[in-house]
Design an enzyme around this catalytic site. Structure first.
Site, PDB file in Angstrom:
ATOM      1  CG  ASP A   1      -1.656   1.226   1.439  1.00  0.00           C
ATOM      2  OD1 ASP A   1      -2.333   1.643   0.495  1.00  0.00           O
ATOM      3  OD2 ASP A   1      -1.578   1.825   2.541  1.00  0.00           O
TER       4      ASP A   1
ATOM      5  CG  ASP B   1      -1.936   7.402   0.318  1.00  0.00           C
ATOM      6  OD1 ASP B   1      -0.983   8.060  -0.126  1.00  0.00           O
ATOM      7  OD2 ASP B   1      -3.027   7.303  -0.286  1.00  0.00           O
TER       8      ASP B   1
END
Ligand code: BG6
Ligand code: MG
Length: 212
Positions: free
Chosen positions: A9, A11
């Site tokens: 991922d 963020d």
């Protein structure tokens, strides 16, 4: 090696743009008088822009038309992009650089699996755009996390099965997406204590020991 690839991922895992999402939404929520704090913000992790707005609006009695919602989402994105524009390679944590380079040395493939439509812009700003073998983001999916689509696409881009990849996530919705897609998962930050994680990371480089 237990796994051939890591799907990160973006963020809140690779860089701390999760804080910028919070600041930008806070501005919008304050403007429309919707309650918003760091607890509510936790529910937005990994969730798409429009779904995030719906969560914020569920805290108010006011009703907004589709056009008004689109405008609020656009305003949030403009605020957010102004914050992103301040980013440079200095914003990449040393822990991230150290982990990516160790994984590369081990011959593991690296991918991004992010719900964000700004993922490539962020990676360009911080100088990491060339570091990944595949990028799957908010622009190539129709269903956001907890749907597994973004990770399944990343695995497909790498020409690998889910079982060969570990997903690294700071969002519970992201861990749910990994489980739904048949991936092993590593939770960090807000997701580290989530019981559905295969592995729990204190720091990103803990990953290295788990995938050998
Ligand atoms: C995710 C964030 O990475 O991207 C969410 O965790 C965000 O908070 C989502 O809503 C969509 O991002 P963007 O940049 O397309 O608005
Ligand atoms: Mg995240």
């Amino acid at each position: 090696m237990k796994y051939q690839a890591i799907i990160f991922d973006l963020d809140g895992v690779i860089v701390h743009t999760d804080e910028f999402h919070y600041q930008a939404w806070k501005k919008i929520a304050d403007k429309i008088g919707a309650p918003f704090d760091r607890n509510i913000n936790e529910r937005l992790r990994g969730v798409s822009r429009m779904a995030s707005l719906e969560i914020i609006l569920s805290g108010t009695d006011a009703s907004f038309s589709e056009t008004e919602k689109q405008m609020l989402a656009e305003e949030k994105n403009n605020e957010y992009r102004n914050l992103l524009a301040t980013m440079s390679p200095k914003d990449v944590p040393k822990e991230t650089l150290k982990t990516l380079s160790a994984l590369k040395e081990m011959g593991v493939k690296l991918a991004i699996g992010s719900s964000s439509k700004n993922a490539r812009y962020i990676l360009e700003r911080v100088g990491l755009i060339g570091e990944f073998d595949a990028i799957s983001d908010g622009n190539n999916i129709t269903h956001s996390k907890p749907d597994p689509e973004v990770f399944l696409k990343a695995a497909q881009f790498l020409c690998l099965e889910s079982a060969a990849c570990v997903v690294v996530e700071d969002a519970e919705a992201g861990i749910d997406a990994a489980v739904a897609g048949g991936f092993a998962s590593a939770g960090i930050g807000s997701a580290a204590k989530y019981p559905k994680c295969t592995y729990s990371l204190n720091v990103l480089s803990d990953l290295i020991g788990f995938i050998r």
